[in-house]
Design a protein around this motif. Structure first.
Motif, PDB file in Angstrom:
ATOM      1  N   ALA A  31       0.779  -1.366  -0.071  1.00 31.81           N
ATOM      2  CA  ALA A  31       0.041  -0.082  -0.063  1.00 31.81           C
ATOM      3  C   ALA A  31       0.846   1.236   0.131  1.00 31.81           C
ATOM      4  CB  ALA A  31      -0.956   0.046   1.107  1.00 31.81           C
ATOM      5  N   ALA A  32       1.863   1.272   0.654  1.00 37.70           N
ATOM      6  CA  ALA A  32       2.828   2.326   0.927  1.00 37.70           C
ATOM      7  C   ALA A  32       3.519   2.578  -0.562  1.00 37.70           C
ATOM      8  CB  ALA A  32       3.972   2.218   1.867  1.00 37.70           C
ATOM      9  N   ALA A  33       3.968   1.626  -1.311  1.00 37.83           N
ATOM     10  CA  ALA A  33       4.518   1.497  -2.565  1.00 37.83           C
ATOM     11  C   ALA A  33       3.374   2.270  -3.443  1.00 37.83           C
ATOM     12  CB  ALA A  33       4.843   0.078  -3.196  1.00 37.83           C
ATOM     13  N   PRO A 169       9.431 -11.121  -7.117  1.00 32.13           N
ATOM     14  CA  PRO A 169       8.556  -9.669  -7.388  1.00 32.13           C
ATOM     15  C   PRO A 169       7.143 -10.005  -7.008  1.00 32.13           C
ATOM     16  CG  PRO A 169       9.350 -10.854  -9.436  1.00 32.13           C
ATOM     17  CD  PRO A 169       9.752 -11.736  -8.542  1.00 32.13           C
ATOM     18  N   THR A 170       6.865  -9.061  -6.024  1.00 32.39           N
ATOM     19  CA  THR A 170       5.884  -8.722  -5.307  1.00 32.39           C
ATOM     20  C   THR A 170       5.204  -7.202  -5.146  1.00 32.39           C
ATOM     21  OG1 THR A 170       7.177  -8.691  -3.143  1.00 32.39           O
ATOM     22  CG2 THR A 170       6.175 -10.834  -3.735  1.00 32.39           C
ATOM     23  N   THR A 171       5.867  -6.392  -4.456  1.00 31.13           N
ATOM     24  CA  THR A 171       5.323  -4.991  -4.573  1.00 31.13           C
ATOM     25  C   THR A 171       5.715  -4.564  -5.814  1.00 31.13           C
ATOM     26  OG1 THR A 171       6.360  -4.937  -2.259  1.00 31.13           O
ATOM     27  CG2 THR A 171       5.939  -2.845  -3.317  1.00 31.13           C
ATOM     28  N   SER A 172       6.779  -4.836  -6.591  1.00 33.78           N
ATOM     29  CA  SER A 172       6.795  -4.269  -8.036  1.00 33.78           C
ATOM     30  C   SER A 172       5.779  -4.766  -8.834  1.00 33.78           C
ATOM     31  CB  SER A 172       8.196  -4.683  -8.284  1.00 33.78           C
ATOM     32  OG  SER A 172       8.342  -5.947  -8.663  1.00 33.78           O
ATOM     33  N   THR A 173       5.336  -5.925  -8.984  1.00 37.64           N
ATOM     34  CA  THR A 173       4.260  -6.270  -9.638  1.00 37.64           C
ATOM     35  C   THR A 173       3.034  -5.592  -9.395  1.00 37.64           C
ATOM     36  OG1 THR A 173       3.976  -8.359  -8.554  1.00 37.64           O
ATOM     37  CG2 THR A 173       5.461  -8.341 -10.563  1.00 37.64           C
ATOM     38  N   THR A 174       2.787  -5.514  -8.153  1.00 38.50           N
ATOM     39  CA  THR A 174       1.406  -4.904  -7.598  1.00 38.50           C
ATOM     40  C   THR A 174       1.336  -3.327  -8.037  1.00 38.50           C
ATOM     41  OG1 THR A 174       1.448  -6.248  -5.470  1.00 38.50           O
ATOM     42  CG2 THR A 174       0.163  -4.058  -5.555  1.00 38.50           C
ATOM     43  N   ALA A 175       2.669  -2.884  -8.048  1.00 38.11           N
ATOM     44  CA  ALA A 175       2.704  -1.272  -8.337  1.00 38.11           C
ATOM     45  C   ALA A 175       2.565  -1.354 -10.008  1.00 38.11           C
ATOM     46  CB  ALA A 175       4.029  -0.662  -8.045  1.00 38.11           C
ATOM     47  N   ALA A 176       2.945  -2.057 -10.799  1.00 41.52           N
ATOM     48  CA  ALA A 176       2.955  -2.013 -12.307  1.00 41.52           C
ATOM     49  C   ALA A 176       1.525  -2.284 -12.685  1.00 41.52           C
ATOM     50  CB  ALA A 176       3.774  -2.972 -13.035  1.00 41.52           C
ATOM     51  N   LEU A 177       0.804  -3.470 -11.887  1.00 34.33           N
ATOM     52  CA  LEU A 177      -0.395  -3.719 -12.276  1.00 34.33           C
ATOM     53  C   LEU A 177      -1.242  -2.661 -11.687  1.00 34.33           C
ATOM     54  CD1 LEU A 177      -2.250  -6.273 -13.284  1.00 34.33           C
ATOM     55  CD2 LEU A 177      -2.595  -6.649 -10.596  1.00 34.33           C
ATOM     56  N   ALA A 178      -1.251  -1.791 -10.800  1.00 35.53           N
ATOM     57  CA  ALA A 178      -2.010  -0.796 -10.357  1.00 35.53           C
ATOM     58  C   ALA A 178      -1.924   0.520 -11.340  1.00 35.53           C
ATOM     59  CB  ALA A 178      -1.744  -0.247  -9.051  1.00 35.53           C
ATOM     60  N   LEU A 179      -0.507   0.761 -11.493  1.00 38.73           N
ATOM     61  CA  LEU A 179      -0.421   1.833 -13.008  1.00 38.73           C
ATOM     62  C   LEU A 179      -1.082   1.593 -14.135  1.00 38.73           C
ATOM     63  CD1 LEU A 179       0.860   4.525 -13.031  1.00 38.73           C
ATOM     64  CD2 LEU A 179       2.891   3.453 -13.651  1.00 38.73           C
ATOM     65  N   GLY A 180      -1.258   0.222 -14.340  1.00 42.21           N
ATOM     66  CA  GLY A 180      -1.755  -0.262 -15.621  1.00 42.21           C
ATOM     67  C   GLY A 180      -3.247  -0.150 -15.467  1.00 42.21           C
ATOM     68  N   ASP A 181      -3.856  -0.388 -14.266  1.00 45.00           N
ATOM     69  CA  ASP A 181      -5.236   0.069 -14.030  1.00 45.00           C
ATOM     70  C   ASP A 181      -5.666   1.324 -14.226  1.00 45.00           C
ATOM     71  OD1 ASP A 181      -6.021  -2.823 -13.736  1.00 45.00           O
ATOM     72  OD2 ASP A 181      -5.800  -2.812 -11.446  1.00 45.00           O
ATOM     73  N   ALA A 182      -4.745   2.143 -13.682  1.00 41.67           N
ATOM     74  CA  ALA A 182      -4.941   3.786 -13.891  1.00 41.67           C
ATOM     75  C   ALA A 182      -4.826   4.213 -15.326  1.00 41.67           C
ATOM     76  CB  ALA A 182      -3.787   4.397 -12.984  1.00 41.67           C
ATOM     77  N   LEU A 183      -4.192   3.604 -16.098  1.00 41.20           N
ATOM     78  CA  LEU A 183      -4.041   3.973 -17.486  1.00 41.20           C
ATOM     79  C   LEU A 183      -5.560   3.546 -17.992  1.00 41.20           C
ATOM     80  CD1 LEU A 183      -2.520   4.883 -19.708  1.00 41.20           C
ATOM     81  CD2 LEU A 183      -1.657   2.373 -20.102  1.00 41.20           C
ATOM     82  N   ALA A 184      -5.774   2.544 -17.883  1.00 40.33           N
ATOM     83  CA  ALA A 184      -7.095   1.885 -18.353  1.00 40.33           C
ATOM     84  C   ALA A 184      -8.399   2.822 -18.131  1.00 40.33           C
ATOM     85  CB  ALA A 184      -7.161   0.504 -18.194  1.00 40.33           C
ATOM     86  N   VAL A 185      -8.293   2.911 -16.824  1.00 44.94           N
ATOM     87  CA  VAL A 185      -9.212   3.719 -16.139  1.00 44.94           C
ATOM     88  C   VAL A 185      -9.580   5.304 -16.864  1.00 44.94           C
ATOM     89  CG1 VAL A 185     -10.608   5.031 -14.292  1.00 44.94           C
ATOM     90  CG2 VAL A 185      -9.701   2.454 -14.006  1.00 44.94           C
ATOM     91  N   CYS A 186      -8.244   5.940 -16.875  1.00 42.22           N
ATOM     92  CA  CYS A 186      -8.026   7.050 -17.521  1.00 42.22           C
ATOM     93  C   CYS A 186      -8.596   7.228 -18.860  1.00 42.22           C
ATOM     94  CB  CYS A 186      -6.911   7.884 -17.376  1.00 42.22           C
ATOM     95  SG  CYS A 186      -6.213   8.253 -15.817  1.00 42.22           S
ATOM     96  N   LEU A 187      -8.142   6.229 -19.465  1.00 41.89           N
ATOM     97  CA  LEU A 187      -8.941   6.004 -21.018  1.00 41.89           C
ATOM     98  C   LEU A 187     -10.282   5.686 -21.204  1.00 41.89           C
ATOM     99  CD1 LEU A 187      -5.673   3.633 -22.138  1.00 41.89           C
ATOM    100  CD2 LEU A 187      -6.009   6.157 -23.019  1.00 41.89           C
ATOM    101  N   LEU A 188     -10.677   5.031 -20.195  1.00 40.44           N
ATOM    102  CA  LEU A 188     -12.284   4.608 -20.059  1.00 40.44           C
ATOM    103  C   LEU A 188     -13.026   6.081 -20.017  1.00 40.44           C
ATOM    104  CD1 LEU A 188     -13.815   1.954 -18.164  1.00 40.44           C
ATOM    105  CD2 LEU A 188     -14.465   4.185 -17.696  1.00 40.44           C
TER     106      LEU A 188
END
Length: 336
Positions: A31-33, A169-188
């Protein structure tokens, strides 16, 4: 000779660990990441520029990665496709063995790599640049090889993995996944992608049915029990039992809906009237029954039934009687 190395960790030591403490620590660290990733967006205009570039795209978004990043890439592709942005997954290792051919001149590539310096990425990036397609780097290190070669940097800074060895890979994959979600929602949001649009892309399963199945799709399959206001009790009984919906609509002489009689009304009537022969439908109907329009969503019909604790609704079309929808119809479709 044992088939397992003597240094293998024992199950007993793992079982005696403070599991809840470890789990909470992992979640707090991740969450902090994510908080750091959110703050990093303000440090560069690249994220917004990347969104604008994809919105103007005539081709597809191709997302690539290797190892755990490849799994994240696959999920991001699925999210983009389901929210109105055409996307493809390309494994970074397979790309240099033929899959690079899937990239067309009007496409946009997002490469995911925590370090940005993996051998496969270093081989792939020059080939992508040769194709002349825009490249976004979703990386933890903006100063990495991938970050320096990319047109856009999607920065997901991670200083430490949740893994105690700082390896898996734990925190790094969570961060990448969340940023990808942010990108998708911005496009949506930018495309004003609606629930109706979502439904067209998700026709299967319960989710899709909730978003596209209409009342009329179900009610038209049912019989339409109905009697006139002056119908005798026997006719009412035969109509309810014959049409097997547990109720009948009662119409006036102009064909307008006057009320409803359910099998429950009939049971209660037996204790209220002594002269059953003289009873007419108008004597036992419930006026102003719960209704729903034929073009409303079936999910709304379920909500109204649950709110009123009933099992059927009268279906109307242009204000007139059009049939019934029953709880069993919704059960059969898996909406309950």
């Amino acid at each position: 000779m044992s088939a397992f190395p003597e240094s293998a960790p024992s199950a007993t030591s793992a079982a005696s660990a403070d599991v809840l403490r470890i789990a909470r620590q992992v979640l707090h660290e991740e969450a902090a990441a994510l908080h750091d990733v959110a703050n990093a967006l303000a440090a560069t205009p690249d994220f917004e520029r990347c969104v604008q570039a994809i919105l103007q795209l005539k081709g597809r978004v191709v997302v690539t990665g290797i190892g755990k990043s490849a799994h994240v890439a696959g999920k991001i592709v699925a999210t983009l496709n389901s929210t109105g942005t055409p996307a493809l997954f390309m494994h970074a290792a397979d790309a240099i063995h033929g899959d690079l051919g899937m990239i067309q001149p009007e496409d946009f590539v997002i490469a995911i790599s925590k370090s940005g310096d993996t051998p496969e990425i270093k081989v792939l990036v020059p080939l992508l640049r040769r194709k002349g397609v825009p490249l976004a780097a979703l990386v933890s290190r903006a100063d990495s090889y991938l970050g320096q070669q990319a047109t856009y940097i999607l920065h997901a800074p991670v200083t430490k993995e949740a893994c105690p060895n700082n390896l898996a890979p734990t925190t790094s994959t969570t961060a990448a996944l969340a940023l990808g979600d942010a990108l998708a929602v911005c496009l949506l949001e930018s495309r004003q992608f609606t629930a109706a649009d979502f439904a067209r892309l998700h026709p299967g399963g319960t989710l899709g049915k909730r978003l596209y199945l209409k009342v009329g799709d179900l009610s038209r399959q049912n019989q339409r029990p109905q009697v006139l206001e002056d119908a005798p009790l026997k006719e009412v009984l035969l109509e309810i039992s014959g049409k097997r919906l547990g109720a009948t609509a009662v119409l006036n002489t102009e064909g307008a809906l006057a009320g409803i009689i359910t099998d429950g009304d009939l049971r209660r009537m037996l204790g209220s009237f002594s002269d059953l022969e003289s009873l007419r439908a108008r004597d036992i109907l419930t006026p102003r029954p719960a209704t729903i329009d034929i073009d409303d969503f079936a999910a709304e019909a379920l909500a109204r039934m649950q709110q009123r604790n009933i099992t059927q609704l009268v279906v109307t079309e242009a204000g007139g009687f059009a049939g019934f929808i029953h709880l069993h119809d919704l059960l059969r479709e898996g909406l309950v």
